[in-house]
Design an enzyme around this catalytic site. Structure first.
Site, PDB file in Angstrom:
ATOM      1  N   HIS A 186       0.869  -1.171   0.000  1.00 53.32           N
ATOM      2  CA  HIS A 186       0.000   0.000   0.000  1.00 53.32           C
ATOM      3  C   HIS A 186       0.911   1.228   0.000  1.00 53.32           C
ATOM      4  O   HIS A 186       2.127   1.113   0.174  1.00 53.32           O
ATOM      5  CB  HIS A 186      -0.907  -0.029   1.225  1.00 53.32           C
ATOM      6  CG  HIS A 186      -2.150  -0.852   1.030  1.00 53.32           C
ATOM      7  ND1 HIS A 186      -3.237  -0.804   1.874  1.00 53.32           N
ATOM      8  CD2 HIS A 186      -2.484  -1.732   0.037  1.00 53.32           C
ATOM      9  CE1 HIS A 186      -4.186  -1.621   1.432  1.00 53.32           C
ATOM     10  NE2 HIS A 186      -3.757  -2.199   0.327  1.00 53.32           N
ATOM     11  N   GLU A 212       1.331   3.640   2.116  1.00 54.59           N
ATOM     12  CA  GLU A 212       2.019   3.903   3.372  1.00 54.59           C
ATOM     13  C   GLU A 212       3.158   2.910   3.609  1.00 54.59           C
ATOM     14  O   GLU A 212       4.228   3.274   4.091  1.00 54.59           O
ATOM     15  CB  GLU A 212       1.027   3.843   4.544  1.00 54.59           C
ATOM     16  CG  GLU A 212      -0.057   4.923   4.494  1.00 54.59           C
ATOM     17  CD  GLU A 212      -1.297   4.494   3.722  1.00 54.59           C
ATOM     18  OE1 GLU A 212      -1.186   3.642   2.809  1.00 54.59           O
ATOM     19  OE2 GLU A 212      -2.382   5.021   4.023  1.00 54.59           O
ATOM     20  N   SER A 241      -7.322   8.148   3.812  1.00 56.57           N
ATOM     21  CA  SER A 241      -7.379   7.588   5.163  1.00 56.57           C
ATOM     22  C   SER A 241      -6.761   6.178   5.185  1.00 56.57           C
ATOM     23  O   SER A 241      -7.116   5.337   4.360  1.00 56.57           O
ATOM     24  CB  SER A 241      -8.841   7.519   5.618  1.00 56.57           C
ATOM     25  OG  SER A 241      -8.951   6.850   6.844  1.00 56.57           O
ATOM     26  N   CYS A 268      -5.990   2.378   5.721  1.00 58.67           N
ATOM     27  CA  CYS A 268      -6.760   1.170   6.020  1.00 58.67           C
ATOM     28  C   CYS A 268      -6.240   0.547   7.326  1.00 58.67           C
ATOM     29  O   CYS A 268      -5.266   1.023   7.903  1.00 58.67           O
ATOM     30  CB  CYS A 268      -6.652   0.184   4.847  1.00 58.67           C
ATOM     31  SG  CYS A 268      -5.094  -0.736   4.796  1.00 58.67           S
ATOM     32  N   CYS A 288      -2.502  -0.339   7.194  1.00 61.05           N
ATOM     33  CA  CYS A 288      -1.587   0.802   7.286  1.00 61.05           C
ATOM     34  C   CYS A 288      -1.731   1.522   8.631  1.00 61.05           C
ATOM     35  O   CYS A 288      -0.764   2.080   9.150  1.00 61.05           O
ATOM     36  CB  CYS A 288      -1.814   1.737   6.107  1.00 61.05           C
ATOM     37  SG  CYS A 288      -1.445   0.917   4.529  1.00 61.05           S
TER      38      CYS A 288
END
Lengths: 147, 147
Positions: free
Chosen positions: A48, A50, A73, A75, A78
């Site tokens: 992802h 992040e 935002s 998940c 993350c």
């Protein structure tokens, strides 16, 4: 700082991927690592935005003064990263198209700022409308029903 | 199934790394992916055992019937992975040397089994005693004080 994450999201989109970007900064605003979602590009469901930025920053002993900036935002995956490694601050581009774990992070002492940035909202709104199956795959929604 | 994860942990130890292993199986017990912590070997703080096994399993649409087996209680990062992707079951080798997010996962509907396996306990107990600074780095404990 959001600009760096946003440019990463655009890079991901240009590569045919899911347009979410992130960047990790130190307390003084110096960039430590930047990255974007690579599910499509690398066939890697574990990368992802992040996690990609976190990986790019390399090994560190202390994340308390660092700032994770992400276009969307985070998940649970993350958010768990942020909590486990004690990242002190999270700046979220937008939480309209997806509401992840940022409230949970705030409850656990992370300084969370949601910018509600119009460009980030527009980017993800368009992507989710155009590629819903890819988006649902990326957040583990097996049957297309968001919970 | 724990044997596969345990062998991954031993492989990580033999490589000079942190000895935590994991494997993802389908409902019938077929191996989908296996892996181990790669912080030391790859200089990659984002690759915990569970994320490595998840990555090795490749892209999937539905994780509800899958089983994540790990030698050690999953940290918040790896617990977040399990929750986000809806992995249905988690089998934990041991939770004595580290108590991660497995209770939280059980609260959120994941079937959690803690085996309290003596070999897993022994492996991590020895590692934490011998390399505490590496272990604390891996779980984001900046000052060596576990919270």
């Amino acid at each position: 700082m959001l600009e760096v994450a946003y440019q990463e999201a655009l890079r991901g989109l240009a590569e045919g991927g899911i347009p979410i970007g992130a960047a990790l900064f130190d307390a003084g605003g110096a960039l430590l690592g930047r990255g974007h979602n690579r599910r499509v590009q690398s066939g890697d469901p574990s990368t992802h935005a992040e996690t990609d930025a976190f990986r790019a920053a390399g090994r560190r002993r202390d994340y308390r003064s660092t700032i994770m900036v992400t276009t969307l935002s985070p998940c649970w995956y993350c958010s768990g990263l942020v909590r486990q490694f004690g990242i002190g601050s999270v700046i979220v581009g937008e939480a309209r198209t997806f509401h992840g774990g940022h409230d949970w992070l705030a409850e656990h002492g992370v300084r969370v700022t949601v910018l509600d940035d119009a460009r980030c909202v527009e980017l993800m709104t368009r992507f989710v409308a155009e590629r819903p199956e890819l988006w649902f795959e990326d957040i583990g929604v097996a049957d297309g029903v968001t919970r």
